[in-house]
Design a protein around this motif. Structure first.
Motif, PDB file in Angstrom:
ATOM      1  N   VAL A  19     -49.038 -16.816 -42.753  1.00  0.00           N
ATOM      2  CA  VAL A  19     -49.365 -16.038 -43.942  1.00  0.00           C
ATOM      3  C   VAL A  19     -49.800 -17.015 -45.018  1.00  0.00           C
ATOM      4  CG1 VAL A  19     -48.499 -14.468 -45.714  1.00  0.00           C
ATOM      5  CG2 VAL A  19     -47.714 -14.225 -43.350  1.00  0.00           C
ATOM      6  N   ASP A  20     -50.999 -16.829 -45.515  1.00  0.00           N
ATOM      7  CA  ASP A  20     -51.540 -17.695 -46.569  1.00  0.00           C
ATOM      8  C   ASP A  20     -51.426 -19.176 -46.222  1.00  0.00           C
ATOM      9  OD1 ASP A  20     -52.303 -15.548 -48.135  1.00  0.00           O
ATOM     10  OD2 ASP A  20     -50.447 -15.538 -49.307  1.00  0.00           O
ATOM     11  N   ALA A  42     -40.809 -20.402 -49.958  1.00  0.00           N
ATOM     12  CA  ALA A  42     -41.744 -19.865 -48.959  1.00  0.00           C
ATOM     13  C   ALA A  42     -41.448 -18.397 -48.673  1.00  0.00           C
ATOM     14  CB  ALA A  42     -41.671 -20.688 -47.673  1.00  0.00           C
ATOM     15  N   ALA A  43     -40.178 -18.013 -48.687  1.00  0.00           N
ATOM     16  CA  ALA A  43     -39.809 -16.612 -48.467  1.00  0.00           C
ATOM     17  C   ALA A  43     -40.315 -15.731 -49.607  1.00  0.00           C
ATOM     18  CB  ALA A  43     -38.292 -16.478 -48.325  1.00  0.00           C
ATOM     19  N   VAL A  44     -40.219 -16.212 -50.828  1.00  0.00           N
ATOM     20  CA  VAL A  44     -40.714 -15.458 -51.977  1.00  0.00           C
ATOM     21  C   VAL A  44     -42.232 -15.308 -51.884  1.00  0.00           C
ATOM     22  CG1 VAL A  44     -41.014 -15.512 -54.496  1.00  0.00           C
ATOM     23  CG2 VAL A  44     -38.787 -16.042 -53.473  1.00  0.00           C
ATOM     24  N   ARG A  45     -42.932 -16.391 -51.527  1.00  0.00           N
ATOM     25  CA  ARG A  45     -44.393 -16.307 -51.359  1.00  0.00           C
ATOM     26  C   ARG A  45     -44.758 -15.317 -50.268  1.00  0.00           C
ATOM     27  NH1 ARG A  45     -44.713 -22.206 -51.690  1.00  0.00           N
ATOM     28  NH2 ARG A  45     -44.877 -22.119 -49.444  1.00  0.00           N
ATOM     29  N   LEU A  46     -44.016 -15.348 -49.165  1.00  0.00           N
ATOM     30  CA  LEU A  46     -44.259 -14.421 -48.058  1.00  0.00           C
ATOM     31  C   LEU A  46     -44.066 -12.978 -48.532  1.00  0.00           C
ATOM     32  CD1 LEU A  46     -44.655 -13.733 -45.018  1.00  0.00           C
ATOM     33  CD2 LEU A  46     -42.192 -14.077 -44.755  1.00  0.00           C
ATOM     34  N   ALA A  47     -42.967 -12.713 -49.206  1.00  0.00           N
ATOM     35  CA  ALA A  47     -42.682 -11.352 -49.678  1.00  0.00           C
ATOM     36  C   ALA A  47     -43.732 -10.878 -50.675  1.00  0.00           C
ATOM     37  CB  ALA A  47     -41.294 -11.303 -50.311  1.00  0.00           C
ATOM     38  N   ARG A  48     -44.133 -11.746 -51.588  1.00  0.00           N
ATOM     39  CA  ARG A  48     -45.136 -11.351 -52.592  1.00  0.00           C
ATOM     40  C   ARG A  48     -46.488 -11.073 -51.942  1.00  0.00           C
ATOM     41  NH1 ARG A  48     -43.574 -15.560 -57.383  1.00  0.00           N
ATOM     42  NH2 ARG A  48     -41.879 -14.309 -58.240  1.00  0.00           N
ATOM     43  N   SER A  49     -46.883 -11.904 -50.986  1.00  0.00           N
ATOM     44  CA  SER A  49     -48.191 -11.689 -50.361  1.00  0.00           C
ATOM     45  C   SER A  49     -48.197 -10.423 -49.515  1.00  0.00           C
ATOM     46  CB  SER A  49     -48.606 -12.899 -49.526  1.00  0.00           C
ATOM     47  OG  SER A  49     -47.817 -13.000 -48.374  1.00  0.00           O
ATOM     48  N   LEU A  50     -47.102 -10.155 -48.818  1.00  0.00           N
ATOM     49  CA  LEU A  50     -47.039  -8.946 -48.000  1.00  0.00           C
ATOM     50  C   LEU A  50     -46.915  -7.703 -48.865  1.00  0.00           C
ATOM     51  CD1 LEU A  50     -44.764 -10.104 -45.065  1.00  0.00           C
ATOM     52  CD2 LEU A  50     -47.247  -9.881 -45.100  1.00  0.00           C
ATOM     53  N   ALA A  51     -46.148  -7.782 -49.937  1.00  0.00           N
ATOM     54  CA  ALA A  51     -45.956  -6.620 -50.803  1.00  0.00           C
ATOM     55  C   ALA A  51     -47.265  -6.176 -51.436  1.00  0.00           C
ATOM     56  CB  ALA A  51     -44.929  -6.940 -51.887  1.00  0.00           C
ATOM     57  N   SER A  52     -48.142  -7.117 -51.735  1.00  0.00           N
ATOM     58  CA  SER A  52     -49.401  -6.739 -52.378  1.00  0.00           C
ATOM     59  C   SER A  52     -50.433  -6.228 -51.376  1.00  0.00           C
ATOM     60  CB  SER A  52     -49.968  -7.936 -53.149  1.00  0.00           C
ATOM     61  OG  SER A  52     -50.312  -8.966 -52.249  1.00  0.00           O
ATOM     62  N   GLU A  53     -50.248  -6.516 -50.094  1.00  0.00           N
ATOM     63  CA  GLU A  53     -51.260  -6.166 -49.108  1.00  0.00           C
ATOM     64  C   GLU A  53     -50.837  -5.063 -48.146  1.00  0.00           C
ATOM     65  OE1 GLU A  53     -52.246  -9.751 -47.069  1.00  0.00           O
ATOM     66  OE2 GLU A  53     -52.691 -10.828 -48.903  1.00  0.00           O
ATOM     67  N   VAL A  72     -35.573 -11.628 -41.546  1.00  0.00           N
ATOM     68  CA  VAL A  72     -36.184 -12.783 -42.199  1.00  0.00           C
ATOM     69  C   VAL A  72     -35.047 -13.727 -42.525  1.00  0.00           C
ATOM     70  CG1 VAL A  72     -37.550 -13.598 -44.149  1.00  0.00           C
ATOM     71  CG2 VAL A  72     -38.042 -11.353 -43.123  1.00  0.00           C
ATOM     72  N   ARG A  73     -35.159 -14.960 -42.013  1.00  0.00           N
ATOM     73  CA  ARG A  73     -34.086 -15.941 -42.179  1.00  0.00           C
ATOM     74  C   ARG A  73     -34.606 -17.172 -42.911  1.00  0.00           C
ATOM     75  NH1 ARG A  73     -29.695 -15.328 -38.905  1.00  0.00           N
ATOM     76  NH2 ARG A  73     -29.529 -17.542 -38.498  1.00  0.00           N
ATOM     77  N   VAL A  74     -33.809 -17.645 -43.854  1.00  0.00           N
ATOM     78  CA  VAL A  74     -34.126 -18.858 -44.602  1.00  0.00           C
ATOM     79  C   VAL A  74     -32.975 -19.823 -44.403  1.00  0.00           C
ATOM     80  CG1 VAL A  74     -34.575 -19.864 -46.869  1.00  0.00           C
ATOM     81  CG2 VAL A  74     -35.444 -17.578 -46.328  1.00  0.00           C
ATOM     82  N   ARG A  75     -33.298 -21.011 -43.910  1.00  0.00           N
ATOM     83  CA  ARG A  75     -32.276 -22.027 -43.656  1.00  0.00           C
ATOM     84  C   ARG A  75     -31.137 -21.479 -42.796  1.00  0.00           C
ATOM     85  NH1 ARG A  75     -32.589 -26.668 -46.399  1.00  0.00           N
ATOM     86  NH2 ARG A  75     -34.266 -26.841 -47.887  1.00  0.00           N
ATOM     87  N   GLY A  76     -31.519 -20.642 -41.798  1.00  0.00           N
ATOM     88  CA  GLY A  76     -30.540 -20.094 -40.867  1.00  0.00           C
ATOM     89  C   GLY A  76     -29.746 -18.918 -41.388  1.00  0.00           C
ATOM     90  N   ARG A  77     -30.076 -18.417 -42.573  1.00  0.00           N
ATOM     91  CA  ARG A  77     -29.331 -17.296 -43.161  1.00  0.00           C
ATOM     92  C   ARG A  77     -30.240 -16.085 -43.294  1.00  0.00           C
ATOM     93  NH1 ARG A  77     -24.512 -19.318 -45.864  1.00  0.00           N
ATOM     94  NH2 ARG A  77     -24.556 -21.570 -45.800  1.00  0.00           N
ATOM     95  N   THR A  78     -29.735 -14.937 -42.900  1.00  0.00           N
ATOM     96  CA  THR A  78     -30.519 -13.712 -42.983  1.00  0.00           C
ATOM     97  C   THR A  78     -30.620 -13.271 -44.439  1.00  0.00           C
ATOM     98  OG1 THR A  78     -29.821 -13.036 -40.781  1.00  0.00           O
ATOM     99  CG2 THR A  78     -30.696 -11.312 -42.213  1.00  0.00           C
ATOM    100  N   VAL A  79     -31.867 -13.156 -44.936  1.00  0.00           N
ATOM    101  CA  VAL A  79     -32.086 -12.741 -46.319  1.00  0.00           C
ATOM    102  C   VAL A  79     -32.637 -11.322 -46.418  1.00  0.00           C
ATOM    103  CG1 VAL A  79     -32.344 -15.108 -47.149  1.00  0.00           C
ATOM    104  CG2 VAL A  79     -34.373 -13.817 -46.446  1.00  0.00           C
TER     105      VAL A  79
END
Length: 127
Positions: A19-20, A42-53, A72-79
Motif C-alpha cells: 500500500v503506497d 505505518a499502521a496509521v498510514r495504511l488505515a488513512r490510505s484505505l479509509a479514503s479509498e 492487523v498486527r503491529v510489533r506482534g500485537r493485534t491493533v
C-alpha cells in the motif's frame, strides 16, 4: 459457524500486501489472515490510505460471508480486527471505524514497544 464449516480457507506461504509503496507480510491460519505492520506510523498510514479509498462495508461483508477475519498486527500485537470475529464496540463507534474492532491494548502496547525501541536506538547512538 465453526471452523470445520468455513466456506473458504486461505493458505499463505509467501504473501505480501503493498500500500503506497510500503510492503506488509501476510500470513494465515486458514480462517484468519494476519497483516504484519512494522510500526504504528505505518499502521496509521495504511488505515488513512484505505479509509479514503475503500468503503469497509463491502470487504467486511465478504469476510463475514466467507467466515474469514483479518487481524492487523503491529510489533506482534493485534491493533484491529475485521471480518467474522470482529466485535466493534463503543471505541469503534467513537473513532468512527466500525465495522472494524480496534484493540486499544494492542495499540498502546505497540506504541510503547515502538517508543522503547526508539529510546534504545538513541542510547546506542549517544554511547
Amino acid at each position: 459457524m465453526n471452523k470445520s464449516e468455513a466456506p473458504l480457507s486461505v493458505v499463505t506461504d509467501d504473501l505480501s500486501l503493498a500500500v503506497d509503496g510500503t510492503e506488509f507480510d501476510v500470513r494465515s491460519t486458514g480462517d484468519r489472515l494476519f497483516v504484519e505492520v512494522p510500526t504504528v506510523r505505518a499502521a496509521v498510514r495504511l488505515a488513512r490510505s484505505l479509509a479514503s479509498e475503500v468503503d469497509a462495508a463491502g470487504p467486511t461483508r465478504l469476510l463475514v460471508a466467507t467466515d474469514l477475519s483479518v487481524e492487523v498486527r503491529v510489533r506482534g500485537r493485534t491493533v484491529a480486527v475485521l471480518g467474522s470475529t470482529a466485535r466493534p464496540g463503543p471505541v469503534a463507534r467513537w473513532l468512527d471505524v466500525a465495522p472494524a474492532e480496534p484493540r486499544v491494548a494492542g495499540v498502546l502496547g505497540a506504541g510503547w514497544d515502538g517508543l522503547s525501541a526508539a529510546v534504545d536506538t538513541a542510547r546506542r547512538v549517544v554511547r
